[in-house]
Design a protein around this motif. Structure first.
Motif: not given
Length: 201
Positions: A10, A14, A17, A191, A194, A197-198
């Motif tokens: 997981d 990330v 991503i 969560s 992510k 990083w977003g």
């Protein structure tokens, strides 16, 4: 994935991503530079200048040039981008590699003209995007910073899962908490990572 399977994948997702975002950014700048060559759009050039000029200046300073000279050479490099955009070929290099190479060549020209003390210039491409090992190291460092920003309970289970490879049940036994709590904390942690990083530029 099995219930007790370590969840390092997981976190790898990330990191993936982040790598994909960086690739998309490189591709975006390459597309914009190609567009500039075709349209000669001053607004497009202003966007490219705003993003790359400070990075080029920092790169030139790292080569050992005085700040004032670095400022001049950076401006020369960006003017070269405007004049030579038609020479850019996105199939041969990314926009950042091409621009940093222009800057490096201008540095060499300036040193020769001024007969300055010889600088130690890297033989490889100066674009950090091309250095996979360094890129991975930076991503790892940023991931550790992101994990450190989590609440202690979430960071603890994430560290045990990702860095120590422990299963959910092993973590529950070690911390003396229910298995469901381990899974809940990991879900919350992933969560938040992510989302972190977003939001990165």
């Amino acid at each position: 994935m099995q219930e007790d399977e370590p969840t390092g994948g997981d976190v790898n997702a990330v990191i993936q991503i982040a790598e994909e975002k960086k690739k998309q950014q490189r591709d975006s700048w390459s597309a914009r530079l190609t567009s500039l060559a075709e349209t000669r759009d001053k607004a497009e050039f202003a966007a490219i200048y705003g993003y790359f000029a400070p990075r080029v200046k920092s790169y030139i300073v790292r080569l050992g040039m005085p700040l004032a000279t670095a400022e001049e050479v950076a401006q020369e490099a960006m003017l070269s981008v405007w004049r030579k955009a038609h020479l850019f070929n996105s199939t041969k290099a990314s926009a950042s590699t091409w621009i940093f190479t222009l800057a490096r060549n201008l540095c060499i020209d300036r040193m020769r003209r001024e007969k300055a003390v010889e600088y130690e210039l890297p033989e490889e491409e100066p674009d950090p995007d091309q250095r996979d090992m360094a890129e991975h190291s930076v991503l790892e460092e940023r991931m550790q910073v992101a994990i450190a920003s989590l609440p202690e309970s979430q960071a603890q289970v994430l560290h045990l899962s990702y860095y120590e490879g422990k299963s959910h049940s092993e973590i529950a036994d070690q911390l003396g908490i229910p298995l469901g709590s381990v899974k809940s904390r990991l879900r919350l942690a992933f969560s938040k990572l992510k989302a972190h990083w977003g939001e990165e530029e």
